[in-house]
Enzyme design. Sequence first.
Site, PDB file in Angstrom:
ATOM      1  N   ASP A 179      19.556 -70.292  62.408  1.00 48.98           N
ATOM      2  CA  ASP A 179      19.097 -70.802  61.118  1.00 48.98           C
ATOM      3  C   ASP A 179      19.871 -72.021  60.638  1.00 48.98           C
ATOM      4  O   ASP A 179      19.886 -72.332  59.458  1.00 48.98           O
ATOM      5  CB  ASP A 179      19.230 -69.675  60.086  1.00 48.98           C
ATOM      6  CG  ASP A 179      20.626 -69.056  60.103  1.00 48.98           C
ATOM      7  OD1 ASP A 179      21.562 -69.726  60.574  1.00 48.98           O
ATOM      8  OD2 ASP A 179      20.774 -67.911  59.672  1.00 48.98           O
TER       9      ASP A 179
ATOM     10  N   GLU B  46      17.004 -65.215  67.889  1.00 53.74           N
ATOM     11  CA  GLU B  46      17.453 -64.650  66.610  1.00 53.74           C
ATOM     12  C   GLU B  46      16.390 -64.895  65.531  1.00 53.74           C
ATOM     13  O   GLU B  46      16.681 -65.374  64.435  1.00 53.74           O
ATOM     14  CB  GLU B  46      18.812 -65.226  66.194  1.00 53.74           C
ATOM     15  CG  GLU B  46      19.507 -64.432  65.102  1.00 53.74           C
ATOM     16  CD  GLU B  46      20.882 -64.988  64.755  1.00 53.74           C
ATOM     17  OE1 GLU B  46      21.846 -64.714  65.490  1.00 53.74           O
ATOM     18  OE2 GLU B  46      20.989 -65.712  63.743  1.00 53.74           O
TER      19      GLU B  46
ATOM     20  N   GLU C 243      20.126 -71.503  54.945  1.00 54.04           N
ATOM     21  CA  GLU C 243      19.727 -70.808  56.174  1.00 54.04           C
ATOM     22  C   GLU C 243      18.438 -69.994  56.026  1.00 54.04           C
ATOM     23  O   GLU C 243      17.632 -69.927  56.952  1.00 54.04           O
ATOM     24  CB  GLU C 243      20.868 -69.904  56.656  1.00 54.04           C
ATOM     25  CG  GLU C 243      22.066 -70.670  57.212  1.00 54.04           C
ATOM     26  CD  GLU C 243      23.047 -71.151  56.159  1.00 54.04           C
ATOM     27  OE1 GLU C 243      22.813 -70.879  54.957  1.00 54.04           O
ATOM     28  OE2 GLU C 243      24.037 -71.812  56.520  1.00 54.04           O
TER      29      GLU C 243
ATOM     30  N   HIS D  87      33.293 -69.469  55.157  1.00 56.86           N
ATOM     31  CA  HIS D  87      32.797 -70.844  55.245  1.00 56.86           C
ATOM     32  C   HIS D  87      31.485 -71.082  54.502  1.00 56.86           C
ATOM     33  O   HIS D  87      31.090 -72.212  54.292  1.00 56.86           O
ATOM     34  CB  HIS D  87      32.577 -71.250  56.710  1.00 56.86           C
ATOM     35  CG  HIS D  87      31.400 -70.561  57.356  1.00 56.86           C
ATOM     36  ND1 HIS D  87      30.109 -71.014  57.199  1.00 56.86           N
ATOM     37  CD2 HIS D  87      31.315 -69.458  58.107  1.00 56.86           C
ATOM     38  CE1 HIS D  87      29.293 -70.207  57.852  1.00 56.86           C
ATOM     39  NE2 HIS D  87      29.993 -69.257  58.402  1.00 56.86           N
TER      40      HIS D  87
ATOM     41  N   ARG E 290      28.311 -72.049  52.520  1.00 57.08           N
ATOM     42  CA  ARG E 290      28.076 -73.104  51.540  1.00 57.08           C
ATOM     43  C   ARG E 290      28.011 -72.554  50.102  1.00 57.08           C
ATOM     44  O   ARG E 290      28.595 -73.113  49.184  1.00 57.08           O
ATOM     45  CB  ARG E 290      26.731 -73.757  51.871  1.00 57.08           C
ATOM     46  CG  ARG E 290      26.697 -75.239  51.791  1.00 57.08           C
ATOM     47  CD  ARG E 290      25.468 -75.734  52.529  1.00 57.08           C
ATOM     48  NE  ARG E 290      25.857 -76.425  53.748  1.00 57.08           N
ATOM     49  CZ  ARG E 290      25.996 -77.746  53.847  1.00 57.08           C
ATOM     50  NH1 ARG E 290      25.766 -78.514  52.818  1.00 57.08           N
ATOM     51  NH2 ARG E 290      26.357 -78.298  54.980  1.00 57.08           N
TER      52      ARG E 290
ATOM     53  N   HIS F 243      38.139 -72.414  58.993  1.00 55.70           N
ATOM     54  CA  HIS F 243      36.999 -73.250  59.402  1.00 55.70           C
ATOM     55  C   HIS F 243      37.417 -74.715  59.309  1.00 55.70           C
ATOM     56  O   HIS F 243      38.250 -75.068  58.464  1.00 55.70           O
ATOM     57  CB  HIS F 243      35.832 -72.957  58.458  1.00 55.70           C
ATOM     58  CG  HIS F 243      34.497 -73.429  58.931  1.00 55.70           C
ATOM     59  ND1 HIS F 243      34.077 -74.733  58.784  1.00 55.70           N
ATOM     60  CD2 HIS F 243      33.478 -72.775  59.547  1.00 55.70           C
ATOM     61  CE1 HIS F 243      32.856 -74.859  59.284  1.00 55.70           C
ATOM     62  NE2 HIS F 243      32.469 -73.689  59.760  1.00 55.70           N
TER      63      HIS F 243
END
Length: 381
Positions: A97, A119, A133, A210, A212, A243
């Site tokens: 995604d 996936e 995503e 990490h 967003r 990250h």
Amino acid sequence: MRPVIMPIYGTRPEAIKMAPIVKALEASDLFDSKVVVTGQHREMLDQVNEIFEIEPDMDLNIMRPNQSLNGVMTRTIDGLDAIFREEKPAAVIVQGDTTTSTAGAIAAFYHGIPVVHAEAGLRSFNILSPFPEEANRKMTSQITSLHLAPTSVSKQNLLTENTNGDDIVVTGNTVIDALLTTVDKQLPFSDPQLEELAASGRRVLLVTTHRRENQGGAMEGVGRALARIAKAEPDVTIVLPAHKNPVVREAVLPALEGLENIIVTEPLAYGEFTRMLSISNIVLTDSGGVQEEAPSLGKPVLVMRENTERPEAVSAGTVVLIGTDEERIYNEVAALLHDEEHYAAMANAVNPYGDGRAAERTVAAIAQLLGVGERIDEFDQ
Ligand code: UD1
Ligand code: UDP
């Protein structure tokens, strides 16, 4: 001439999950494969390709500091346009995604090239979370010819959206293929602090963050919660492989300075990360892939999100969604550290996401799509 299959990927998690497919395509005599990376991630992508010994055939090298979603999308589509004109693949395969994944699907669709989506069918049912995503994977589903659903739950999501059932195959998630071929090697840590920690037998809280939608205030709260845990629990060591995104580092790391029982590292090579998972006692994360791997190793997972598109391990009782509230994070970790019964109830090894044969099923399903072979038995958890 054998049909050319083109895996396209750009970030760390896609690289890990695509690696078993790249290997299975290489081993198959039905296809030729040409690997394209976008380089949406640079260091974190190269680190994975190196450990799986994959040398991409083409590299769009698109990463920029502080890159925008539209920049990632347009540079990917533009770069792939030229590659497709030249290489004319029989099918492309995209994973998950990310924006690389959706851009790859759109670029292929516009060239009339069938899209295989690994996936497929994960849904949080909130278009804004995870952002972007949830939207990315829904857009990809609209233009996919072959949907590789990791579980029966994800297959059902696709059927509910009126996807043709004949175009869906339940494969399991290739992350479990990657995990199973890596974790048993128990590779050495390159950081001596981690080797010392492994030898010490101390309890370990492994943390990754990490997302967003957690960046900014929520992530600062995560940093403060970790500092509180470190001070209150001196016999526990917190390991945070940070990250590469500077936005993440600026939010989380300041609160952790000067605390002896917190080890902040660069992103760990996949073999080292899976070993760290295997010696950890508790996992605190907002990662998708880590939510899938940790249950397979019997590690309780606290997920710093309000929802998940991966409900299988929540149902199995090994994953709990706790959000990002500082107080809640502190209390949930403390409960696992001090309540043995609670810990034991969550520390069950379960494998709802795969059995290690997802790549094999993927290659067979692509062979059927292209009329050169048959599908094999599906993943049945
Ligand atoms: C991306 C994916 C997300 C996935 C995550 C995995 C999108 C929109 N987001 O998010 O779905 O969960 O990867 O980690 O596709 N950077 C480096 N070096 C690296 C990697 C990143 O310097 O190796 C920095 C760059 O400054 C870059 C920034 O991180 O601009 C953000 O990278 P980006 O891929 O846009 O977003 P992620 O948050 O990593
Ligand atoms: N991972 C890794 N090194 C690290 C942290 C994570 O190899 O230091 C692996 C982890 O095993 C998992 C994947 O990276 O397979 C998850 O990537 P990430 O959390 O960046 O993305 P997401 O899965 O949330 O999209």
